[in-house]
Scaffold this motif. Sequence first.
Motif, PDB file in Angstrom:
ATOM      1  N   UNK A 118      -4.760 -81.642  44.158  1.00  0.00           N
ATOM      2  CA  UNK A 118      -3.423 -82.016  44.631  1.00  0.00           C
ATOM      3  C   UNK A 118      -2.410 -80.901  44.375  1.00  0.00           C
ATOM      4  N   UNK A 119      -2.488 -80.265  43.205  1.00  0.00           N
ATOM      5  CA  UNK A 119      -1.568 -79.160  42.897  1.00  0.00           C
ATOM      6  C   UNK A 119      -1.757 -77.991  43.852  1.00  0.00           C
ATOM      7  N   UNK A 120      -2.956 -77.862  44.408  1.00  0.00           N
ATOM      8  CA  UNK A 120      -3.259 -76.761  45.324  1.00  0.00           C
ATOM      9  C   UNK A 120      -2.955 -77.106  46.779  1.00  0.00           C
ATOM     10  N   UNK A 121      -2.519 -78.337  47.027  1.00  0.00           N
ATOM     11  CA  UNK A 121      -2.092 -78.690  48.375  1.00  0.00           C
ATOM     12  C   UNK A 121      -2.946 -79.688  49.122  1.00  0.00           C
TER      13      UNK A 121
ATOM     14  N   UNK B 235      -3.694 -72.955  52.427  1.00  0.00           N
ATOM     15  CA  UNK B 235      -2.274 -73.262  52.319  1.00  0.00           C
ATOM     16  C   UNK B 235      -1.395 -72.017  52.425  1.00  0.00           C
ATOM     17  N   UNK B 236      -1.968 -70.848  52.160  1.00  0.00           N
ATOM     18  CA  UNK B 236      -1.190 -69.604  52.250  1.00  0.00           C
ATOM     19  C   UNK B 236      -1.190 -69.015  53.659  1.00  0.00           C
TER      20      UNK B 236
ATOM     21  N   UNK C 197     -17.162 -69.310  46.436  1.00  0.00           N
ATOM     22  CA  UNK C 197     -15.771 -69.736  46.407  1.00  0.00           C
ATOM     23  C   UNK C 197     -15.696 -71.261  46.367  1.00  0.00           C
ATOM     24  N   UNK C 198     -14.941 -71.786  45.417  1.00  0.00           N
ATOM     25  CA  UNK C 198     -14.825 -73.247  45.286  1.00  0.00           C
ATOM     26  C   UNK C 198     -13.925 -73.812  46.377  1.00  0.00           C
ATOM     27  N   UNK C 199     -14.008 -75.122  46.544  1.00  0.00           N
ATOM     28  CA  UNK C 199     -13.147 -75.786  47.508  1.00  0.00           C
ATOM     29  C   UNK C 199     -11.672 -75.635  47.170  1.00  0.00           C
ATOM     30  N   UNK C 200     -11.329 -75.654  45.895  1.00  0.00           N
ATOM     31  CA  UNK C 200      -9.930 -75.491  45.494  1.00  0.00           C
ATOM     32  C   UNK C 200      -9.440 -74.084  45.837  1.00  0.00           C
ATOM     33  N   UNK C 201     -10.278 -73.071  45.598  1.00  0.00           N
ATOM     34  CA  UNK C 201      -9.876 -71.707  45.952  1.00  0.00           C
ATOM     35  C   UNK C 201      -9.701 -71.558  47.462  1.00  0.00           C
TER      36      UNK C 201
ATOM     37  N   UNK D 276      -0.401 -69.337  57.692  1.00  0.00           N
ATOM     38  CA  UNK D 276       0.433 -70.137  58.603  1.00  0.00           C
ATOM     39  C   UNK D 276      -0.383 -71.084  59.492  1.00  0.00           C
ATOM     40  N   UNK D 277      -1.550 -70.654  59.925  1.00  0.00           N
ATOM     41  CA  UNK D 277      -2.366 -71.450  60.844  1.00  0.00           C
ATOM     42  C   UNK D 277      -2.879 -72.761  60.220  1.00  0.00           C
ATOM     43  N   UNK D 278      -3.109 -72.754  58.903  1.00  0.00           N
ATOM     44  CA  UNK D 278      -3.677 -73.931  58.230  1.00  0.00           C
ATOM     45  C   UNK D 278      -2.772 -74.485  57.120  1.00  0.00           C
ATOM     46  N   UNK D 279      -1.554 -73.995  57.045  1.00  0.00           N
ATOM     47  CA  UNK D 279      -0.659 -74.381  55.950  1.00  0.00           C
ATOM     48  C   UNK D 279      -0.384 -75.874  55.897  1.00  0.00           C
ATOM     49  N   UNK D 280      -0.358 -76.532  57.056  1.00  0.00           N
ATOM     50  CA  UNK D 280      -0.049 -77.962  57.068  1.00  0.00           C
ATOM     51  C   UNK D 280      -1.168 -78.820  57.654  1.00  0.00           C
TER      52      UNK D 280
END
Length: 128
Positions: free
Chosen positions: A93-96, A67-68, A57-61, A70-74
Motif C-alpha cells: 500500500x505504501x508503494x501505491x 508508479x514512477x 525483482x519483487x512485485x513491490x519493486x 506516467x503511463x502506469x502511474x494511475x
Amino acid sequence: MIVVDDDPVDVRFVLRAFSDAGSTLDITHVPDAKAASDRLDAEVFDYILLDINMPGTSGVDLLKRLRSQPRTAVTPVIMLSSSSSMTDINRAYESGANAYAVKPSTLSGYREFAEGFTRFWVDVAVSP
C-alpha cells in the motif's frame, strides 16, 4: 488485464476463475517483473494483477517503478500474494497498490476473487 506471477499453478487458477466467472477481460500472463516491464512499456492494460514474491525483482519493486512512470502511474494495481504478512501488505500500500488480496487456497476461492474483482473493478469503479 496483465497478470504478473511466476507460479504456473496460481496462474491457471486465476485464468480459470475469471473464465468460470464469465469475465470478458482479456488476460495476459507474464512470469516476472522484467517481462511485465517490457509488456507494460509496449502496451496499455486496464488492470495489473501483481504477485509480491517473485524471483529477481519483487512485485513491490515493480510496483514502485510502475508508479514512477506516467503511463502506469494511475493504472489500478491489485496485489495478489500468498503472503498475509502485515509488513508485505503495508509495503504494498505504501508503494501505491490500490488493493491487496491473499491468494485463495481453492479454485472456488479464486472464483470468488474473480467475481469480486469483476463486480468492483469492472462494474463499479471508474478507472482513469
